[in-house]
Design a protein around this motif. Structure first.
Motif, PDB file in Angstrom:
ATOM      1  N   ASP A 184       0.829  -1.204   0.000  1.00  0.00           N
ATOM      2  CA  ASP A 184       0.000   0.000   0.000  1.00  0.00           C
ATOM      3  C   ASP A 184       0.863   1.252   0.000  1.00  0.00           C
ATOM      4  O   ASP A 184       0.529   2.255  -0.650  1.00  0.00           O
ATOM      5  CB  ASP A 184      -0.927   0.006   1.218  1.00  0.00           C
ATOM      6  CG  ASP A 184      -2.137  -0.886   1.022  1.00  0.00           C
ATOM      7  OD1 ASP A 184      -2.404  -1.265  -0.136  1.00  0.00           O
ATOM      8  OD2 ASP A 184      -2.805  -1.211   2.016  1.00  0.00           O
ATOM      9  N   ARG A 206      -5.198   2.239   4.895  1.00  0.00           N
ATOM     10  CA  ARG A 206      -4.851   2.527   3.491  1.00  0.00           C
ATOM     11  C   ARG A 206      -4.619   4.033   3.314  1.00  0.00           C
ATOM     12  O   ARG A 206      -3.720   4.452   2.562  1.00  0.00           O
ATOM     13  CB  ARG A 206      -5.948   2.050   2.549  1.00  0.00           C
ATOM     14  CG  ARG A 206      -6.219   0.568   2.592  1.00  0.00           C
ATOM     15  CD  ARG A 206      -6.711   0.045   1.258  1.00  0.00           C
ATOM     16  NE  ARG A 206      -5.586  -0.305   0.388  1.00  0.00           N
ATOM     17  CZ  ARG A 206      -5.736  -0.687  -0.873  1.00  0.00           C
ATOM     18  NH1 ARG A 206      -6.933  -0.758  -1.423  1.00  0.00           N
ATOM     19  NH2 ARG A 206      -4.687  -0.995  -1.597  1.00  0.00           N
ATOM     20  N   CYS A 253      -8.029   3.027  -5.370  1.00  0.00           N
ATOM     21  CA  CYS A 253      -8.423   2.165  -4.248  1.00  0.00           C
ATOM     22  C   CYS A 253      -9.295   1.010  -4.723  1.00  0.00           C
ATOM     23  O   CYS A 253      -9.130  -0.131  -4.274  1.00  0.00           O
ATOM     24  CB  CYS A 253      -9.163   2.984  -3.186  1.00  0.00           C
ATOM     25  SG  CYS A 253      -8.102   4.110  -2.262  1.00  0.00           S
ATOM     26  N   SER A 269     -10.066  -2.244  -2.595  1.00  0.00           N
ATOM     27  CA  SER A 269     -10.921  -1.654  -1.559  1.00  0.00           C
ATOM     28  C   SER A 269     -12.385  -1.740  -1.968  1.00  0.00           C
ATOM     29  O   SER A 269     -12.717  -1.517  -3.137  1.00  0.00           O
ATOM     30  CB  SER A 269     -10.559  -0.181  -1.318  1.00  0.00           C
ATOM     31  OG  SER A 269      -9.327  -0.057  -0.683  1.00  0.00           O
ATOM     32  N   ASP A 314     -15.215   1.899   1.446  1.00  0.00           N
ATOM     33  CA  ASP A 314     -13.893   2.322   1.892  1.00  0.00           C
ATOM     34  C   ASP A 314     -13.255   3.285   0.896  1.00  0.00           C
ATOM     35  O   ASP A 314     -12.595   4.256   1.283  1.00  0.00           O
ATOM     36  CB  ASP A 314     -12.984   1.106   2.077  1.00  0.00           C
ATOM     37  CG  ASP A 314     -13.257   0.370   3.382  1.00  0.00           C
ATOM     38  OD1 ASP A 314     -14.158   0.807   4.114  1.00  0.00           O
ATOM     39  OD2 ASP A 314     -12.587  -0.640   3.663  1.00  0.00           O
ATOM     40  N   ALA A 315     -13.416   3.019  -0.395  1.00  0.00           N
ATOM     41  CA  ALA A 315     -12.851   3.905  -1.411  1.00  0.00           C
ATOM     42  C   ALA A 315     -13.451   5.299  -1.331  1.00  0.00           C
ATOM     43  O   ALA A 315     -12.745   6.310  -1.493  1.00  0.00           O
ATOM     44  CB  ALA A 315     -13.082   3.308  -2.803  1.00  0.00           C
ATOM     45  N   ARG A 349      -9.712  -0.622   8.073  1.00  0.00           N
ATOM     46  CA  ARG A 349      -9.046  -0.912   6.795  1.00  0.00           C
ATOM     47  C   ARG A 349      -8.813   0.374   6.000  1.00  0.00           C
ATOM     48  O   ARG A 349      -7.742   0.613   5.463  1.00  0.00           O
ATOM     49  CB  ARG A 349      -9.879  -1.898   5.976  1.00  0.00           C
ATOM     50  CG  ARG A 349      -9.890  -3.318   6.544  1.00  0.00           C
ATOM     51  CD  ARG A 349     -10.612  -4.265   5.593  1.00  0.00           C
ATOM     52  NE  ARG A 349     -10.618  -5.632   6.110  1.00  0.00           N
ATOM     53  CZ  ARG A 349     -11.556  -6.132   6.893  1.00  0.00           C
ATOM     54  NH1 ARG A 349     -12.555  -5.375   7.274  1.00  0.00           N
ATOM     55  NH2 ARG A 349     -11.497  -7.383   7.317  1.00  0.00           N
ATOM     56  N   TYR A 350      -9.854   1.194   5.922  1.00  0.00           N
ATOM     57  CA  TYR A 350      -9.696   2.409   5.119  1.00  0.00           C
ATOM     58  C   TYR A 350      -8.761   3.400   5.808  1.00  0.00           C
ATOM     59  O   TYR A 350      -8.035   4.149   5.138  1.00  0.00           O
ATOM     60  CB  TYR A 350     -11.069   3.032   4.816  1.00  0.00           C
ATOM     61  CG  TYR A 350     -11.523   4.115   5.759  1.00  0.00           C
ATOM     62  CD1 TYR A 350     -11.214   5.446   5.514  1.00  0.00           C
ATOM     63  CD2 TYR A 350     -12.277   3.822   6.886  1.00  0.00           C
ATOM     64  CE1 TYR A 350     -11.648   6.446   6.364  1.00  0.00           C
ATOM     65  CE2 TYR A 350     -12.712   4.805   7.734  1.00  0.00           C
ATOM     66  CZ  TYR A 350     -12.395   6.122   7.469  1.00  0.00           C
ATOM     67  OH  TYR A 350     -12.816   7.112   8.314  1.00  0.00           O
TER      68      TYR A 350
END
Length: 602
Positions: free
Chosen positions: A86, A148, A316, A321, A325-326, A144-145
């Protein structure tokens, strides 16, 4: 004297603006970051109470340094390694693609391609301070987001080094620099990084053990500040980002026993300096420049946000993703960043574009920062279901999320911890004795240095995620202080406590402790039971007597909780015990029927 008075008055204005604006904006659901910005704009460009916004901004950048150190503390090297794709994949793609799209757009307003190149890639960088503060406010750093987003920001912090070198080349400042000079600078940077890694692995823990053994908390705080600022300055001296130096120092201490204490010590400074940084961004906003270029800024800021958001969303999605999340990441990172201030000021000094152009670009970045919290709120309302926000990533993010937070690791705690660990449970253990930490590490226990009577240490150690708080401290007064802090600040915590004696047990029950146990009760019962067996009783009989005594003791405690500690004396023993006078034991006469050999004597 006038300068000192001005310094104090400016400090008072900034603190007042923070204290008034932040709660109001938080209450309105707009977040504290926007409140700090608004406060800075009011006391700066509007009321003109502070006119040296850029000077304040340089000092307040310590907030970013402290922020990156705190982030580093939460990232173990192994975890950082798992994020490498990432960081160097998604992060690199974001900078290159966004810059490639923004450079032609910048050329429409700027006559020079070199100027457009610097403007485009400068605007491609996002604000670490804004994004991480928003994530921290919403509790989404460990999602998670959130991870990233942080990966992209971390690469941008790395990318500032070659981008500043590009400024120097385009401005003609690199003409005298030879390949040997550049190689020397690169080698020096690598040497500093290697020295920091070695110091973090072999030097810092022994030093903190010595400091902790003194018992002087203020020395620990001073050492923590020295570590963070010293690491940042060392990286700056070799041409790297100060924030990167602080981050690397944090990573090196992520597995240290002193991590939670350092986190608790640095947290107040991080909060103060970061809030001043946001205020300083508001202070440095030149309303005159905004007014004179209102149409251009009104077009440039939405275009910047839209281009960056679309690029980030697309990258993303391409890298795995989910849609939600994106969208979150795209709404979080579309603004310009604080490193853009550095790039544009350096480019103006190098003659790539004029000071007026630099001021215009800085104004665009600042306005985009102001718009960021609004973008995040809009994304929450239109695209993202709030209940999905707190899905945790699969990681071992420090032991701060363990089911059990154990405070105190003396004899009692060591035994209890072995049972919990043997069952596969995660346990975060903190203790205030540097010597005990050193001894425990020799037996494979990893415990953290921390004062359990401090609220900030408990938060750093993960009390808000713990299902049970096990107070295993050995002194009654310390146990009481820990329980006071826990019950006052974390009323929902389930407290299991080690009590000193019967009176302490009764006191803990009155305070509503969920479970308590006298430190000598069970060991005394087991000792008595084994003695009975050695005297000839059967195991069943000895166990029955032990259980009877345990039940009588519990019943007596119930009576004493109501009537006082002197009640229930009639239930003390199954058979009354009459004391007898002590007498000197008679000398045992040898049995004439038993022969004693020399072998027996030996």
């Amino acid at each position: 004297m006038a300068t000192t008075t001005s310094l104090f008055s400016e400090t008072v204005w900034m603190l007042g603006a923070a204290a008034v604006a932040a709660p109001i904006f938080k209450r309105l659901g707009l977040g504290t970051v926007l409140g700090y910005l608004a406060g800075g704009i009011v006391i700066g460009p509007v009321l003109q109470r502070i006119t040296n916004g850029e000077e304040v901004l340089h000092v307040a950048e310590l907030g970013i340094v402290f922020l990156l150190f705190m982030i580093g503390l939460e990232l173990k090297p192994a975890r950082l390694w798992t994020m490498r794709r990432d960081i160097f994949g998604l992060g690199l793609a974001q900078v290159l693609v966004t810059g490639a799209l923004l450079v032609p757009l910048a050329h429409l307003a700027l006559s020079s391609w070199p100027a457009a190149l610097i403007a485009g890639f400068g605007l491609a960088l996002s604000s670490t301070a804004f994004a991480m503060q928003i994530l921290d406010d919403s509790g989404d750093v460990n999602t998670r987001y959130g991870q990233r987003s942080f990966s992209m920001l971390l690469f941008q912090d790395i990318a500032i080094v070659p981008l500043l070198a590009l400024v120097s080349i385009l401005g003609g400042g690199a003409e005298d620099a030879t390949a040997g000079d550049m190689a020397t600078n690169a080698a020096l940077a690598l040497a500093v990084i290697a020295a920091m890694i070695a110091a973090g692995r072999y030097v810092l823990t022994p030093v903190f053990q010595i400091i902790a053994a003194t018992g002087a908390r203020e020395v620990m705080i001073v050492a923590a500040l020295f570590l963070v600022i010293g690491a940042a300055m060392a990286m700056q001296m070799v041409g790297l980002s100060m924030a990167m130096g602080a981050f690397l120092a944090g990573v090196m201490l992520a597995e240290s026993s002193y991590r939670h204490e350092l986190e608790a010590d640095i947290e107040p400074f991080r909060g103060v300096f970061l809030s001043i940084f946001f205020i300083a961004v508001g202070l440095s906003l030149e309303l005159q420049v905004v007014y004179e270029n209102l149409l251009l800024i009104a077009i440039a800021v939405p275009v910047l946000i839209l281009v960056k958001a679309l690029v980030i969303y697309g990258l993303c999605r391409l890298t795995g993703s989910p849609h939600a999340d994106a969208v979150r990441i795209a709404a979080l990172l579309p603004q310009g960043g604080e490193f853009g201030f550095v790039m544009f000021s350096t480019a103006a000094a190098a003659g790539i574009f004029s000071n007026a152009t630099a001021s215009l670009l800085i104004a665009i970045v600042t306005v985009s920062m102001v718009a960021t919290p609004l973008c995040v709120r809009l994304a929450e309302r239109l695209f993202v279901r709030r209940e999905a926000y707190h899905e945790e990533i699969e990681e071992d993010f420090a032991d701060a999320g363990a089911d059990v937070l154990m405070i105190g690791f003396s004899r009692f705690g060591q035994i209890a911890a072995q049972i919990l660990l043997a069952s596969g449970r995660e346990v975060t253990i903190i203790d205030f004795s540097a010597e005990r930490i050193r001894q425990a590490s020799a037996f494979g226990f990893h415990i953290y240095f921390g004062d359990g009577t401090r609220k900030d240490v408990l938060i750093a150690a993960g009390i808000e995620k713990a299902k049970i708080v096990a107070v295993c401290t050995q002194k009654r007064e310390i146990t009481d202080r820990v329980i006071d802090v826990v019950q006052e600040n974390f009323p929902r915590a389930h407290i299991y406590a080690r009590s000193y004696d019967r009176g302490h047990t009764l006191a803990l029950r009155q305070r509503g402790v969920e479970y308590e146990l006298r430190e000598t009760l069970e060991s005394g019962l087991v000792f008595g039971r084994e003695t009975l067996i050695a005297l000839g009783s059967s195991e069943e009989e000895a166990m029955a007597i032990t259980d009877d005594i345990r039940k009588r003791d519990a019943k007596r405690l119930e009576i004493q909780a109501v009537e006082g500690i002197m009640a229930g004396a009639d239930m003390l023993h199954t058979h009354p015990v009459s004391p007898e006078p002590l007498m000197r034991p008679k000398r045992r006469q040898p049995d004439p029927t038993v022969k004693v050999t020399g072998k027996d004597m030996a």
